[in-house]
Design a protein around this motif. Structure first.
Motif, short mmCIF file in Angstrom:
data_model
loop_
_atom_site.label_atom_id
_atom_site.label_comp_id
_atom_site.label_asym_id
_atom_site.label_seq_id
_atom_site.Cartn_x
_atom_site.Cartn_y
_atom_site.Cartn_z
N TYR A 46 0.84 -1.20 0.00
CA TYR A 46 0.00 0.00 0.00
C TYR A 46 0.88 1.25 0.00
CZ TYR A 46 -3.93 -3.02 1.27
OH TYR A 46 -4.88 -3.99 1.30
N LEU A 47 1.95 1.17 0.78
CA LEU A 47 2.85 2.32 0.84
C LEU A 47 3.42 2.63 -0.53
CD1 LEU A 47 4.96 2.05 4.10
CD2 LEU A 47 3.51 3.92 3.36
N ILE A 48 3.82 1.57 -1.20
CA ILE A 48 4.38 1.78 -2.54
C ILE A 48 3.36 2.43 -3.45
CG2 ILE A 48 5.29 0.64 -4.58
CD1 ILE A 48 6.40 -1.49 -2.66
N LEU A 49 2.13 2.05 -3.27
CA LEU A 49 1.09 2.62 -4.12
C LEU A 49 0.65 3.99 -3.65
CD1 LEU A 49 -1.14 -0.52 -4.71
CD2 LEU A 49 0.19 0.73 -6.39
N GLY A 50 1.24 4.46 -2.56
CA GLY A 50 0.97 5.82 -2.16
C GLY A 50 -0.17 5.99 -1.19
N GLU A 52 -0.79 5.96 2.29
CA GLU A 52 -0.11 5.78 3.59
C GLU A 52 -1.10 5.50 4.69
OE1 GLU A 52 2.36 9.05 1.41
OE2 GLU A 52 0.48 9.29 2.48
N LEU A 53 -2.19 6.24 4.69
CA LEU A 53 -3.17 6.05 5.77
C LEU A 53 -3.65 4.61 5.80
CD1 LEU A 53 -4.84 7.27 8.01
CD2 LEU A 53 -6.57 7.85 6.32
N ALA A 125 0.14 10.84 -5.07
CA ALA A 125 0.77 10.93 -3.76
C ALA A 125 -0.27 10.74 -2.69
CB ALA A 125 1.41 12.31 -3.61
N GLY A 126 0.18 10.26 -1.60
CA GLY A 126 -0.70 10.00 -0.48
C GLY A 126 -1.37 11.28 -0.04
#
Lengths: 212, 659, 99
Positions: A46-50, A52-53, A125-126
């Protein structure tokens, strides 16, 4: 291959491998542990996909609470430690499972990959701020409904645990629907709403001698 | 052309019909239903008498409308009634017999719990018969015809708790219905030839149409008439119909229904004479029936069945009159015999019914000597048998002489085969009729040897100086002597022995009226009521008298040779059984019908095994599917999960591939 | 810039593994693990689509959050049921026939 590609490929590989291991290992506790790995690496995806939450919430709730719950359940149901091949189902069933699993994979692959697989996109971006705004803005009603759902789940869990069973002693069960101290129920009775008059802190081990 | 006549005619039909419906509603109350039935018949009689008077006071022929014409396009159905001298006199005769039967039934069925239903059915039957007689339209004739058939079924099967009565009723209904199919075809041919069902038009217009279709129509009509009037080969239902109560037999199977065919052919007589092949066929049928039925009548062991066979014979006689009478003579002789037969046959049936109540049975052995012990029956039975045999001056003699005259005219004018056949058969029948009448009388007056001794002792001890033999025949024994009082007390003891009340006045009145009419009815030829001219062929009358006397003598001789006074005993028990069986005609019916029954069984089997097998197969398949479904319930959650996901997968794949 | 087939194929694999786990396992808790994998695969799909084709409402991410919540609730109830089952029967073997 972009950087995101390589990153995602690596993390995704671990995810996939640990998922497969989680469902095939013959040691029960190891299955739960491989589940932790899967969920954790998924947060990484998920982080890689942006997102973050979402990743952080995933870690908090899934890894922090749900898996703990699974481990508790395994413990309370006397899951055997170590290899237990007798816990695996018959070959026929495993063959059917293999067919179904492969079929499901093929089904989704045939739908998703031709439709979307050839594209290259930039994950945005997140945007926690934006998510929050939308969450409490446009999605407020589902949000509230979800809180009611959680409440219902809590009550249901309590009710199920207080259900009179055939061989029940007036015992207690330990449940945690949310990271809150579970109130211990008293004498088994029908009403779905438990009385909160007797509250016991901490889970208690159920009387072990009900059945063998 | 006068309104009172129209209304009277409609009353004649409507009042018995309403009496029938009302009678059904009040059928539980014996007195009220008896009153309703008798009142209905009385009103019809009065209305019919008025019409008869009006017709002859000022001769006319009138068509009376009923419910209005049926609109059917090119086929006209005016549904009119026709009033002329023929229908008027027959209406009066039927009404007299009907009223007599209703009055008699109130006594005869006194202890029957279904009395109300019986008299209501009789009223309905009377309405139907009046409809046939007064109808001026082929459709109305057919309606009355069929309703009569249905009422006959109801009345024969009145003792519905007896299996034999139910069977006899069904047999009568089926045989007459089969014949009625041909009847309907005949009516259709007649109506389609002139595009209307009105009888006067049919009679007027058919002479101009091709004779072959007229003959075809009459052949079909003859089959229907043969069925209804119980002629060969449809005759076997009538003797079995004696299972019904005697008043029903008196009305239907003696006086009216079986004569309906005669009436209808008399109505169509102007065109019937044009069809020689049909008349020849009728002559053959009636000749066979005449002689055959008279032969069988002689050998019957049950006297009521003997009367039934006698009826067959007499109806054949009246139909043969229609078959041979030349056009100049008309239908008069046939109608005259219809009227006279109605009177004396009804009288005989009612008297036999009375006697059968007193001796509780109708077999010859039971009725033996009946008239000696119950002297009040002497006169009615004597009159009836004399009229049947054709002894002058009773009405039977008159009508038979007219038929003989008509046949003789036919032979002398045209010398046709039909005429010769009828003439010869007539001669044989006269002898046989007299024979069985004599036999019946001798059975009735038979004396047991001990009673004979008692009587001789009484005679010798009596102080009254009279010629006892003459007195014996015509009067009751003088009261006061010891033996006679014991005989009288024995009579009264027997009368009340079976729990049946003594005969009512109304029933006796009915019988007396019929007896009276049988005696003086011959005078009708001197009135214009029947439309015959008063003439007599003297040498033929003398010949028939000689034949009757010869038969009397022979049978008396045979009776004195047998121990029970029954001349037919000489036939022997086995042959009597054959006679009783009607020579096995029932077997012929069964043989004709059995291939049809076999075919029906084959069809039923095919339906059950072949076609229903598919239906039953669905049951079996469903049950197998149920068992398989039940086996799929392993109660193991893991296998349920398998099925669940498998199903989802299948749905998903099909959704994806078939989109 | 990311090739979409990577996340999507991961989704497919996770679903397949989850389905296998649901059917091939006898222990009820391990079946739940399979269910979790399926839920997470759906979550990944949501997040992927939300990241690369996001809309004004941030549907993808929001629904992912909701899904996590729902999964948690469901796990709670399911484990309560499993424990009740264990109390009743003494085992939670799904290939044994029910009572």
């Amino acid at each position: 291959m972009t950087t995101l590609d390589i990153l995602f490929g690596a993390v995704g590989l671990i995810t996939a491998a640990s998922a497969v291991l989680a469902v095939t290992t013959q040691q029960l506790v190891h299955a739960a542990l491989w589940l932790i790995v899967t969920l954790g690496t998924l947060a990484g995806c998920y982080l890689i996909l942006g997102a973050e939450l979402v990743a952080l919430v995933q870690l908090l709730i899934y890894v922090g609470a749900v898996v703990v719950l699974v481990l508790f359940a395994l413990m309370l149901t006397r899951a055997p430690i170590g290899r237990s091949p007798e816990q695996s189902s018959s070959a026929v069933q495993r063959a059917a499972a293999g067919v179904i699993g492969a079929g499901t994979t093929a089904l989704f692959a045939s739908v998703l990959l031709p439709a979307l697989g050839g594209e290259i996109r930039t994950p945005r971006a997140g945007d926690t701020q934006g998510i929050a705004t939308q969450l409490f803005g446009s999605w407020v009603w589902p949000f509230e409904l979800l809180s009611i759902l959680l409440l219902m789940a809590l009550i249901a869990a309590l009710a199920v645990s207080r259900m009179p069973t055939v061989s029940a002693a007036p015992g207690v069960s330990a449940q945690a629907a949310a990271p809150a101290a579970p109130p211990a129920p008293t004498v088994p009775a029908a009403p779905p709403v438990p009385s909160v008059s007797q509250v016991q802190t901490g889970p208690t081990v159920p009387a072990g001698g009900e059945s063998a | 052309m006068s309104d009172p006549v129209s209304h009277s005619v409609q009353l004649v039909i409507l009042v018995p019909f309403l009496a029938a419906i009302l009678g059904l509603l009040v059928s539980r109350n014996r007195a009220v239903s008896a009153f309703v039935a008798s009142a209905g018949a009385t009103v019809s009689l009065l209305a019919g008498t008025y019409v008869l008077y009006a017709i002859h006071h000022d001769p006319f022929t009138q068509q009376v409308p009923t419910v209005g014409a049926l609109p059917l396009g090119r086929l006209q159905i005016p549904l009119n009634l026709l009033v002329d001298d023929l229908s008027a006199i027959v209406v009066v005769a039927v009404a007299i017999v009907g009223l007599a039967v209703q009055l008699f039934s109130t006594w005869y069925l006194h202890d029957d719990d279904r009395f109300g239903v019986f008299v209501a059915s009789v009223s309905l039957f009377l309405a139907a018969m009046f409809l046939v007689v007064l109808s001026g339209d082929l459709v109305l004739t057919l309606i009355g015809w069929e309703v009569m058939g249905w009422c006959s079924y109801l009345l024969i099967g009145h003792n519905s708790r007896k299996e034999s009565a139910n069977k006899a009723a069904t047999k009568a209904f089926l045989v007459t219905r089969i014949a009625d199919l041909a009847f309907v075809v005949g009516l259709i041919i007649l109506a389609s030839g002139v595009s209307t069902t009105s009888i006067p038009v049919v009679i007027g217009a058919w002479p101009d149409l091709p004779g072959a279709s007229l003959t075809a129509a009459f052949f079909c009509l003859l089959i229907g008439v043969a069925g209804k009037s119980a002629q060969f080969p449809f005759h076997d239902w009538l003797p079995d119909a004696m299972e019904g109560p005697t008043p029903a037999s008196a009305l239907i199977h003696a006086a009216t229904m079986v004569a309906a065919g005669t009436f209808f052919l008399a109505r169509l007589f102007p065109i019937f004479v044009l069809s020689d092949p049909a008349r020849l066929a009728l002559a053959v049928i009636t000749a066979v029936t005449m002689v055959g039925a008279a032969v069988i009548a002689f050998g019957q062991s049950d006297l009521k069945r003997m009367l039934a066979y006698s009826t067959l014979s007499q109806i054949a006689l009246m139909l043969s009159a229609l078959a041979v009478a030349p056009a100049s003579v008309g239908a008069g002789p046939g109608v005259l015999h219809l009227l006279s037969h109605a009177m004396f046959k009804a009288l005989l049936f009612l008297a036999f019914g009375w006697l059968s109540v007193l001796v509780s049975g109708t077999a010859a052995v039971k009725m033996s000597g009946g008239v000696r012990y119950h002297p009040q029956l002497r006169l009615p039975i004597a009159i009836g048998l004399l009229a049947l045999a054709g002894v002058p001056p009773l009405v039977g003699f008159v009508s038979k002489e007219y038929i003989l005259g008509a046949a003789f005219d036919n032979v002398s004018e045209t010398g046709s085969v039909a005429g010769w056949i009828v003439l010869v058969a007539f001669g044989v029948t006269v002898v046989l009729t007299a024979a069985y009448c004599t036999r019946a009388w001798l059975v009735f007056t038979h004396l047991n040897p001990q009673d004979e001794a008692t009587r001789r002792a009484t005679r010798e001890a009596s102080r009254t100086v009279v010629d006892v033999s003459l007195v014996e025949i015509f009067t009751e024994p003088a009261p006061g002597t010891a033996a006679d009082s014991s005989a009288a007390s024995a009579t009264s003891a027997v009368e009340h022995d079976h729990g049946h009340a003594g005969i009512f006045f109304s029933a006796r009145l009915a019988i007396s009226v019929l007896a009276f009419l049988s005696v003086i009815g011959g005078l009708i030829i001197f009135t214009p009521l029947v439309g015959v001219e008063p003439h007599l062929v003297w040498y033929l009358a003398t010949l028939s008298l000689l034949l009757i006397t010869a038969a009397w003598v022979v049978v008396r001789r045979l009776a004195s040779m047998s121990s029970s006074g029954d001349a037919a005993d000489l036939l022997g028990a086995r042959r009597m059984a054959m006679f009783d069986n009607g020579f096995g005609v029932d077997g012929v019916y069964v043989a004709v019908v059995s291939p049809v029954v076999k075919l029906a069984r084959i069809v039923v089997t095919a339906d059950r095994q072949v076609i229903d097998a598919y239906v039953r197969g669905t049951v079996v398949v469903t049950r197998w599917a149920g068992v398989a479904g039940e086996r799929a319930h392993t109660r193991k959650p893991s296998s349920y999960l398998v099925w669940l996901l498998l199903g989802l997968l299948v749905v998903g794949v099909s959704g994806v591939t078939l989109w | 810039m990311i090739h979409l087939w990577l996340p999507l194929s991961l989704v497919c694999i996770l679903i397949g593994a989850g389905a296998y786990g649901v059917i091939a396992r006898r222990n009820a808790v391990l079946v739940l693990i399979g269910v979790e994998l399926i839920l997470n695969a759906a979550n990944l799909l949501f997040v992927t689509m939300g990241s690369v084709r996001g809309d004004q409402l941030r549907t993808g991410h929001v629904l992912a959050l909701f899904l996590i919540t729902i999964a948690a609730a469901e796990m709670g109830v399911a484990l309560a049921v499993i424990l009740a089952l264990f109390r009743d029967r003494g085992h939670i073997d799904l290939s044994e026939p029910g009572s």
